[in-house]
Scaffold this active site. Structure first.
Site, mmCIF file in Angstrom:
data_model
loop_
_atom_site.group_PDB
_atom_site.id
_atom_site.type_symbol
_atom_site.label_atom_id
_atom_site.label_comp_id
_atom_site.label_asym_id
_atom_site.label_seq_id
_atom_site.Cartn_x
_atom_site.Cartn_y
_atom_site.Cartn_z
ATOM 1 N N ARG A 68 -8.941 -0.603 4.075
ATOM 2 C CA ARG A 68 -8.070 0.402 3.438
ATOM 3 C C ARG A 68 -6.697 -0.177 3.118
ATOM 4 N NH1 ARG A 68 -6.611 5.153 6.877
ATOM 5 N NH2 ARG A 68 -5.067 5.140 5.236
ATOM 6 N N ARG A 97 -5.458 10.698 4.043
ATOM 7 C CA ARG A 97 -4.348 11.568 4.423
ATOM 8 C C ARG A 97 -3.266 11.642 3.377
ATOM 9 N NH1 ARG A 97 -2.108 14.448 7.336
ATOM 10 N NH2 ARG A 97 -0.195 13.399 6.857
ATOM 11 N N LYS A 156 0.854 -1.206 0.000
ATOM 12 C CA LYS A 156 0.000 0.000 0.000
ATOM 13 C C LYS A 156 0.886 1.251 0.000
ATOM 14 C CE LYS A 156 -1.831 1.620 3.994
ATOM 15 N NZ LYS A 156 -1.644 3.065 4.260
ATOM 16 N N ASN A 157 1.886 1.276 0.879
ATOM 17 C CA ASN A 157 2.648 2.511 1.086
ATOM 18 C C ASN A 157 3.713 2.767 0.031
ATOM 19 O OD1 ASN A 157 0.999 2.997 3.196
ATOM 20 N ND2 ASN A 157 2.483 2.479 4.796
ATOM 21 N N ASP A 183 3.938 0.976 12.195
ATOM 22 C CA ASP A 183 2.745 0.321 11.644
ATOM 23 C C ASP A 183 2.584 -1.103 12.143
ATOM 24 O OD1 ASP A 183 2.949 1.924 8.365
ATOM 25 O OD2 ASP A 183 2.315 2.628 10.333
ATOM 26 N N ILE A 198 6.555 7.385 17.286
ATOM 27 C CA ILE A 198 6.309 8.086 16.019
ATOM 28 C C ILE A 198 5.008 8.882 16.025
ATOM 29 C CG2 ILE A 198 6.105 7.818 13.500
ATOM 30 C CD1 ILE A 198 8.852 6.968 14.564
ATOM 31 N N CYS A 207 -5.942 12.232 11.647
ATOM 32 C CA CYS A 207 -6.707 10.986 11.590
ATOM 33 C C CYS A 207 -6.641 10.401 12.992
ATOM 34 C CB CYS A 207 -6.105 10.053 10.556
ATOM 35 S SG CYS A 207 -4.499 9.519 11.046
ATOM 36 N N ARG A 261 -1.013 14.560 12.408
ATOM 37 C CA ARG A 261 -0.483 14.372 11.037
ATOM 38 C C ARG A 261 -0.238 15.717 10.342
ATOM 39 N NH1 ARG A 261 -1.970 9.106 9.525
ATOM 40 N NH2 ARG A 261 -0.230 9.095 8.087
ATOM 41 N N PRO A 262 0.543 16.626 10.938
ATOM 42 C CA PRO A 262 0.838 17.920 10.290
ATOM 43 C C PRO A 262 1.633 17.727 8.991
ATOM 44 C CG PRO A 262 2.268 17.570 12.170
ATOM 45 C CD PRO A 262 1.284 16.442 12.181
ATOM 46 N N ILE A 263 1.670 18.786 8.173
ATOM 47 C CA ILE A 263 2.459 18.694 6.930
ATOM 48 C C ILE A 263 3.470 19.849 6.847
ATOM 49 C CG2 ILE A 263 0.725 17.422 5.591
ATOM 50 C CD1 ILE A 263 -0.060 20.110 4.295
ATOM 51 N N ASP A 264 3.857 20.368 8.011
ATOM 52 C CA ASP A 264 4.809 21.503 8.037
ATOM 53 C C ASP A 264 6.122 21.170 7.330
ATOM 54 O OD1 ASP A 264 4.871 19.729 10.349
ATOM 55 O OD2 ASP A 264 6.603 20.892 10.982
ATOM 56 N N LEU A 265 6.603 19.949 7.492
ATOM 57 C CA LEU A 265 7.891 19.578 6.852
ATOM 58 C C LEU A 265 7.741 19.561 5.324
ATOM 59 C CD1 LEU A 265 9.053 16.690 9.241
ATOM 60 C CD2 LEU A 265 9.664 19.117 9.322
HETATM 61 C C1 EPZ Z 1 3.788 7.147 6.270
HETATM 62 O O1 EPZ Z 1 2.938 8.147 6.802
HETATM 63 C C2 EPZ Z 1 2.914 5.913 6.143
HETATM 64 N N1 EPZ Z 1 1.806 6.167 5.229
HETATM 65 C C3 EPZ Z 1 2.378 5.535 7.531
HETATM 66 O O2 EPZ Z 1 1.625 4.330 7.384
HETATM 67 C C4 EPZ Z 1 3.569 5.265 8.454
HETATM 68 O O3 EPZ Z 1 3.078 4.994 9.744
HETATM 69 C C5 EPZ Z 1 4.475 6.506 8.498
HETATM 70 O O4 EPZ Z 1 4.880 6.859 7.149
HETATM 71 C C6 EPZ Z 1 5.726 6.272 9.325
HETATM 72 O O5 EPZ Z 1 6.412 5.190 8.827
HETATM 73 C C7 EPZ Z 1 2.036 6.084 3.897
HETATM 74 O O6 EPZ Z 1 3.140 5.818 3.454
HETATM 75 C C8 EPZ Z 1 0.845 6.329 3.012
HETATM 76 P P1 EPZ Z 1 5.621 10.571 8.512
HETATM 77 P P2 EPZ Z 1 3.458 9.692 6.874
HETATM 78 O O7 EPZ Z 1 5.533 11.813 7.718
HETATM 79 O O8 EPZ Z 1 4.251 10.005 5.679
HETATM 80 C C9 EPZ Z 1 5.336 13.830 11.916
HETATM 81 C C10 EPZ Z 1 -0.237 2.924 7.664
HETATM 82 O O9 EPZ Z 1 -0.773 2.439 8.661
HETATM 83 N N2 EPZ Z 1 5.322 14.812 10.829
HETATM 84 O O10 EPZ Z 1 6.869 9.756 8.467
HETATM 85 O O11 EPZ Z 1 2.281 10.555 7.188
HETATM 86 C C11 EPZ Z 1 4.026 13.040 11.974
HETATM 87 O O12 EPZ Z 1 3.039 13.757 12.686
HETATM 88 C C12 EPZ Z 1 0.203 4.382 7.681
HETATM 89 O O13 EPZ Z 1 -0.008 2.306 6.592
HETATM 90 C C13 EPZ Z 1 5.402 16.157 11.134
HETATM 91 O O14 EPZ Z 1 5.475 16.542 12.294
HETATM 92 O O15 EPZ Z 1 4.405 9.609 8.152
HETATM 93 C C14 EPZ Z 1 4.423 11.783 12.665
HETATM 94 O O16 EPZ Z 1 4.415 11.993 14.065
HETATM 95 C C15 EPZ Z 1 -0.103 5.068 8.999
HETATM 96 N N3 EPZ Z 1 5.367 17.070 10.123
HETATM 97 C C16 EPZ Z 1 5.873 11.554 12.198
HETATM 98 O O17 EPZ Z 1 6.318 12.823 11.674
HETATM 99 C C17 EPZ Z 1 5.280 16.689 8.808
HETATM 100 O O18 EPZ Z 1 5.277 17.569 7.914
HETATM 101 C C18 EPZ Z 1 6.000 10.508 11.097
HETATM 102 O O19 EPZ Z 1 5.233 10.938 10.025
HETATM 103 C C19 EPZ Z 1 5.202 15.306 8.516
HETATM 104 C C20 EPZ Z 1 5.231 14.391 9.538
#
Ligand code: EPZ
Length: 418
Positions: free
Chosen positions: A396, A92, A22-23, A304, A326, A116, A121-125
């Site tokens: 999903r 998301r 999926k990912n 996960d 995480i 969610c 799940r912020p997107i600041d980065l």
């Molecule tokens: C991906 O989500 C995966 N989803 C998630 O899988 C997985 O848990 C996660 O990576 C970590 O491995 C997909 O690939 C579609 P992150 P993503 O950005 O990209 C914080 C599943 O169950 N963060 O690595 O959203 C965030 O809040 C899903 O299959 C910021 O603060 O994960 C989190 O605490 C769930 N600012 C941490 O980083 C940002 O701009 C990790 O998030 C982005 C993230």
């Protein structure tokens, strides 16, 4: 709303094929926007998230043809540059499409994907990285408008090795002018799969799978076909489901090295594991042993896998300590496990699980994708009947879960909701 009905207590045994990831599928489906031609993808799992992503591609103007695990995307006539709010909120990870649309058209409008059940799940980065690439960002009434004349390669150091942000930087900088260097990049295998697919199209991405990734901007991509990697989280989930029932299973079509931290912990819990390059054999003990888990970015123990592993530990001998590093809200499923007799205390990001002899079937509610899968683990191991509602979450991320479990001898069926 659909539910799973599980008659627990059966020892699972047999052999199953792991589906496509999926990912990896989601960012690779997004990457088809970058090539104004036809990209053929194989081994795309038929799950809700890939279906929604294909709907969004069609909304943008892509022609999408799908037959089972094969998805063909022709992005020649993409007309739209915005992702509609109702589609952003369905999933998301739609934010990944923003990077691809930006990469090709140097403009995109989308709304905040929203949190969610596992966290804000912020997107600041993502946004800070886009700005470093020379993209102007205006936020207005919940919409994010990104625009620039050209994307200029930059050095980007991520505060946190975010998977989504790493993928979005890669997608946005494939056609950039000059070089983009990401430091503290996420190293998850799905990022390497995305880079392999893009490089096959003609992109120039080096270092994917390490914390330093270099993208050298190119002018053109070509039509290719690509086979999506197997889903390492589905593989790990099945190992926990079988181990929770004291069973044995052979998984085919898996990249064993991608889930080595999970295999190490399963061996610590008393499972016997035989590993080949693309298959894993697991035999569980009569009684699992408690183990401690700390989730970390790859190559650490994957977040996960936390929920399904924790669920399996509720019937292990001894006390297990889980630390979720995480996401800030990934323990909601534990409340549901308590209804089945699990002995769990939560202190901040730590969950303490005191193993009990047996869980008892109950009516429980899925709270999120992996939390729902954790309830399946518990239902398979429990004495008696378990009904899991809201299984749309689980659908999903797991292709044909009930069918694969029945192949291993589980008694599981889907009940249509009221
Ligand atoms: C991906 O989500 C995966 N989803 C998630 O899988 C997985 O848990 C996660 O990576 C970590 O491995 C997909 O690939 C579609 P992150 P993503 O950005 O990209 C914080 C599943 O169950 N963060 O690595 O959203 C965030 O809040 C899903 O299959 C910021 O603060 O994960 C989190 O605490 C769930 N600012 C941490 O980083 C940002 O701009 C990790 O998030 C982005 C993230």
């Amino acid at each position: 709303m659909q539910s799973y009905i599980i008659e627990g207590g059966k020892r699972l045994e047999g052999e199953i094929e792991v589906s496509g990831s999926k990912n990896a599928s989601l960012p690779i489906l997004a990457s088809t926007i970058l090539n104004p031609g036809t990209t053929k993808l194989y081994n795309v799992p038929e799950i809700r998230d890939t279906k929604i992503t294909q709907e969004i591609l069609k909304f943008l103007g892509c022609k999408v043809k799908k037959h089972k695990g094969k998805v063909e995307v022709n992005s020649k006539d993409v007309t739209k540059r915005e992702i509609p709010e109702h589609l952003m909120h369905q999933m998301r990870s739609t934010v990944i499409l923003a990077g691809a649309i930006l990469g090709r058209f140097k403009e995109v409008t989308f709304s905040y994907p929203g949190g969610c059940d596992i966290g804000a799940r912020p997107i600041d980065l993502h946004l800070k990285s886009f700005e470093k690439l020379g993209i102007n960002i205006i936020e207005n009434a919940g919409f994010i408008i990104c625009k620039c004349d050209k994307i200029i390669g930059a050095n980007i150091d991520l505060d946190f090795p975010s998977v989504g942000a790493t993928e979005n930087i890669i997608l946005a900088s494939v056609y950039a002018e000059g070089e983009t260097n990401i430091t503290n990049a996420a190293m998850e295998p799905e990022i390497l799969d995305l880079a392999n697919c893009l490089n096959k199209m003609g992109a120039k991405i080096e270092g994917a799978g390490t914390s330093n990734i270099k993208i050298t901007g190119i002018k053109k991509l070509k039509d290719i076909s690509y086979n999506i990697m197997p889903d390492r989280i589905e593989a790990g989930s099945f190992l926990c489901m079988v181990a929770a029932t004291g069973g044995k299973v052979k998984l085919n079509n898996v990249i064993t090295e991608n889930i080595s931290p999970v295999l190490t912990k399963l061996e610590e819990a008393g499972c016997r594991i035989e590993k080949e390059k693309n298959s894993i054999y697991l035999e569980a003990p009569k009684k699992l042993k408690a183990v401690d888990i700390k989730t970390m970015p790859y190559p650490g123990f994957p977040t996960d896998m936390q929920s399904v592993f924790a669920s399996m530990l509720t019937i292990a001998k001894g006390t297990s300590v889980i630390v979720e590093n995480i996401f800030e809200n990934r323990y909601k499923f534990l409340t549901e496990l308590r209804k089945m007799g699990a002995k769990i205390t939560i202190e901040g990001k730590t969950a303490i699980i005191k193993g009990i002899r047996k869980l008892t079937g109950a009516k429980v509610v899925s709270t999120d994708l992996r939390g729902g899968a954790a309830l399946v683990v518990a239902g398979l191991a429990a004495k008696g009947k378990t009904e899991i509602t809201n299984i749309e979450y689980i659908l999903r991320g797991y292709e044909g879960l009930d069918k694969k479990l029945r192949k291993l001898g589980a008694s599981i069926s889907i009940k249509e909701g009221e």
